[in-house]
Design a protein around this motif. Structure first.
Motif, PDB file in Angstrom:
ATOM      1  N   GLY A  60      37.689  21.435  25.385  1.00  0.00           N
ATOM      2  CA  GLY A  60      38.189  20.539  26.414  1.00  0.00           C
ATOM      3  C   GLY A  60      38.390  21.221  27.753  1.00  0.00           C
ATOM      4  O   GLY A  60      39.065  20.710  28.637  1.00  0.00           O
ATOM      5  N   GLY A  84      33.149  20.044  28.227  1.00  0.00           N
ATOM      6  CA  GLY A  84      34.545  20.383  28.494  1.00  0.00           C
ATOM      7  C   GLY A  84      35.020  20.126  29.901  1.00  0.00           C
ATOM      8  O   GLY A  84      36.082  20.616  30.293  1.00  0.00           O
ATOM      9  N   ARG A  86      36.788  17.876  32.209  1.00  0.00           N
ATOM     10  CA  ARG A  86      37.650  16.713  32.005  1.00  0.00           C
ATOM     11  C   ARG A  86      38.563  16.427  33.189  1.00  0.00           C
ATOM     12  O   ARG A  86      39.340  15.477  33.141  1.00  0.00           O
ATOM     13  CB  ARG A  86      38.528  16.926  30.761  1.00  0.00           C
ATOM     14  CG  ARG A  86      37.775  17.412  29.521  1.00  0.00           C
ATOM     15  CD  ARG A  86      37.200  16.282  28.690  1.00  0.00           C
ATOM     16  NE  ARG A  86      36.263  16.786  27.686  1.00  0.00           N
ATOM     17  CZ  ARG A  86      36.602  17.206  26.470  1.00  0.00           C
ATOM     18  NH1 ARG A  86      37.867  17.177  26.100  1.00  0.00           N
ATOM     19  NH2 ARG A  86      35.676  17.621  25.633  1.00  0.00           N
ATOM     20  N   THR A  87      38.529  17.271  34.235  1.00  0.00           N
ATOM     21  CA  THR A  87      39.434  17.064  35.372  1.00  0.00           C
ATOM     22  C   THR A  87      38.663  17.169  36.681  1.00  0.00           C
ATOM     23  O   THR A  87      37.578  17.764  36.738  1.00  0.00           O
ATOM     24  CB  THR A  87      40.564  18.109  35.398  1.00  0.00           C
ATOM     25  OG1 THR A  87      40.003  19.395  35.722  1.00  0.00           O
ATOM     26  CG2 THR A  87      41.285  18.189  34.053  1.00  0.00           C
ATOM     27  N   LEU A 104      29.715  14.276  32.692  1.00  0.00           N
ATOM     28  CA  LEU A 104      30.999  13.887  32.110  1.00  0.00           C
ATOM     29  C   LEU A 104      30.742  12.988  30.911  1.00  0.00           C
ATOM     30  O   LEU A 104      30.147  11.916  31.048  1.00  0.00           O
ATOM     31  CB  LEU A 104      31.858  13.172  33.149  1.00  0.00           C
ATOM     32  CG  LEU A 104      32.145  13.989  34.427  1.00  0.00           C
ATOM     33  CD1 LEU A 104      32.919  13.145  35.433  1.00  0.00           C
ATOM     34  CD2 LEU A 104      32.911  15.259  34.095  1.00  0.00           C
ATOM     35  N   THR A 106      33.050  12.973  27.355  1.00  0.00           N
ATOM     36  CA  THR A 106      34.331  12.517  26.808  1.00  0.00           C
ATOM     37  C   THR A 106      35.171  11.852  27.903  1.00  0.00           C
ATOM     38  O   THR A 106      35.811  10.819  27.669  1.00  0.00           O
ATOM     39  CB  THR A 106      35.092  13.705  26.193  1.00  0.00           C
ATOM     40  OG1 THR A 106      34.348  14.194  25.067  1.00  0.00           O
ATOM     41  CG2 THR A 106      36.476  13.287  25.728  1.00  0.00           C
ATOM     42  N   ALA A 107      35.151  12.429  29.103  1.00  0.00           N
ATOM     43  CA  ALA A 107      35.933  11.852  30.204  1.00  0.00           C
ATOM     44  C   ALA A 107      35.470  10.441  30.553  1.00  0.00           C
ATOM     45  O   ALA A 107      36.269   9.606  30.983  1.00  0.00           O
ATOM     46  CB  ALA A 107      35.836  12.743  31.437  1.00  0.00           C
ATOM     47  N   ARG A 110      37.396   8.425  27.915  1.00  0.00           N
ATOM     48  CA  ARG A 110      38.849   8.593  27.925  1.00  0.00           C
ATOM     49  C   ARG A 110      39.478   8.350  29.304  1.00  0.00           C
ATOM     50  O   ARG A 110      40.612   7.909  29.403  1.00  0.00           O
ATOM     51  CB  ARG A 110      39.191  10.023  27.500  1.00  0.00           C
ATOM     52  CG  ARG A 110      38.664  10.413  26.127  1.00  0.00           C
ATOM     53  CD  ARG A 110      39.591   9.929  25.028  1.00  0.00           C
ATOM     54  NE  ARG A 110      39.322  10.592  23.774  1.00  0.00           N
ATOM     55  CZ  ARG A 110      38.895   9.984  22.668  1.00  0.00           C
ATOM     56  NH1 ARG A 110      38.706   8.681  22.670  1.00  0.00           N
ATOM     57  NH2 ARG A 110      38.668  10.664  21.561  1.00  0.00           N
ATOM     58  N   ASP A 111      38.720   8.675  30.368  1.00  0.00           N
ATOM     59  CA  ASP A 111      39.286   8.591  31.721  1.00  0.00           C
ATOM     60  C   ASP A 111      38.229   8.074  32.698  1.00  0.00           C
ATOM     61  O   ASP A 111      37.798   8.791  33.602  1.00  0.00           O
ATOM     62  CB  ASP A 111      39.787   9.971  32.153  1.00  0.00           C
ATOM     63  CG  ASP A 111      40.642   9.930  33.408  1.00  0.00           C
ATOM     64  OD1 ASP A 111      40.813   8.831  33.985  1.00  0.00           O
ATOM     65  OD2 ASP A 111      41.134  10.997  33.821  1.00  0.00           O
ATOM     66  N   VAL A 139      32.539  11.266  20.969  1.00  0.00           N
ATOM     67  CA  VAL A 139      33.181  12.121  21.966  1.00  0.00           C
ATOM     68  C   VAL A 139      33.727  13.386  21.319  1.00  0.00           C
ATOM     69  O   VAL A 139      33.552  13.615  20.126  1.00  0.00           O
ATOM     70  CB  VAL A 139      34.327  11.362  22.689  1.00  0.00           C
ATOM     71  CG1 VAL A 139      33.776  10.222  23.522  1.00  0.00           C
ATOM     72  CG2 VAL A 139      35.351  10.839  21.676  1.00  0.00           C
ATOM     73  N   GLU A 140      34.402  14.208  22.146  1.00  0.00           N
ATOM     74  CA  GLU A 140      35.036  15.450  21.695  1.00  0.00           C
ATOM     75  C   GLU A 140      34.018  16.363  20.991  1.00  0.00           C
ATOM     76  O   GLU A 140      34.196  16.794  19.861  1.00  0.00           O
ATOM     77  CB  GLU A 140      36.214  15.170  20.750  1.00  0.00           C
ATOM     78  CG  GLU A 140      37.289  14.264  21.320  1.00  0.00           C
ATOM     79  CD  GLU A 140      38.065  14.876  22.475  1.00  0.00           C
ATOM     80  OE1 GLU A 140      37.951  16.091  22.688  1.00  0.00           O
ATOM     81  OE2 GLU A 140      38.769  14.135  23.180  1.00  0.00           O
TER      82      GLU A 140
END
Length: 248
Positions: A60, A84, A86-87, A104, A106-107, A110-111, A139-140
């Motif tokens: 992540g 990984g 995610r921000t 991107l 998983t993001a 999730r986001d 994901v992940e």
């Protein structure tokens, strides 16, 4: 539309590897020097690279920074990078380091607000990775399957400036069983965002089939194990990508 080939460099513990169906214990090391591999792909005539920080996808957060730096130093080819991220700080850091486009995955599930804001602020620099099992988003690091359909997730990113979507059929990844043209074409025809195929490419015929898919043209494909194993010859692949092949 130009059809672009993206040789893949998947990074695990600093080395260039290939996985089977995304399983980290099923990793085959192809090159312990990722920078050398990047230079080799450029010498073969490829103009773009697809890089994944596999450790980062599970952690992540970015892990293989040194390996990515060696790739960037070894080739002028535009590099798209995932794994990984995610921000927004991680996105900005990779772009400042010289990455052309950030992927991107998983993001995106999730986001989605993060992805949309980054795509609007950084036009042409954000790619969404949609990895699917039986049409459902995983994901992940592919360890979890969600209840979101891949096509619904793709539609969620219309009109926010996403540069492309990479569509991966996990069940075929690394197996050389042939790319899932139907899945890829479904996404291409569902959205206006360029779609890049991934997973299972076994031969140059897969490139031809993707190029000949009906409806909205597919934007390109990622080349993995078949390229490393020699089942795909680089020059033939580049030629196949450069012209439309009408198949019966």
């Amino acid at each position: 539309m130009t059809f672009t080939l993206y040789p893949a460099i998947d990074l695990k513990d600093g080395a260039c590897v290939r996985l089977l169906r995304g399983e980290m214990d099923a990793a085959t090391v192809f090159n312990t020097d990722p920078g050398n591999q990047a230079a080799a792909f450029q010498a073969m005539g490829f103009t773009h690279l697809h890089v994944v920080d596999l450790n980062g996808a599970f952690a992540g957060a970015p892990v293989n920074r040194a390996a990515v730096a060696s790739i960037l130093k070894s080739t002028p080819a535009p590099v798209q990078l995932g794994g990984g991220i995610r921000t927004r700080a991680q996105i900005d850091a990779w772009l400042e380091a010289g990455i052309a486009r950030v992927i991107l995955g998983t993001a995106a599930l999730r986001d989605p607000g993060l992805v949309k804001a980054a795509a609007r602020d950084l036009p042409g620099r954000i790619v969404v990775g949609i990895d699917a099992k039986a049409g459902m988003v995983a994901v992940e690091g592919w360890a979890e399957t969600s209840d979101m359909k891949a096509v619904d997730l793709a539609r969620a990113f219309e009109d926010c400036g996403v540069a492309a979507i990479i569509a991966t059929d996990i069940t075929r990844d690394g197996l050389k069983t042939g790319v899932n043209v139907a899945f890829t074409s479904e996404l291409a025809n569902a959205v206006r965002i360029p779609i890049i195929a991934s997973g299972g490419v076994a031969s140059v015929d897969d490139i031809r089939h993707l190029r000949a898919a009906p409806g909205t043209p597919i934007a390109g494909t990622i080349l993995g194990r078949a390229l490393y194993d020699g089942d795909i010859e680089a020059g033939e692949a580049v030629r196949a990508a450069g012209k439309v092949n009408h198949l019966s």
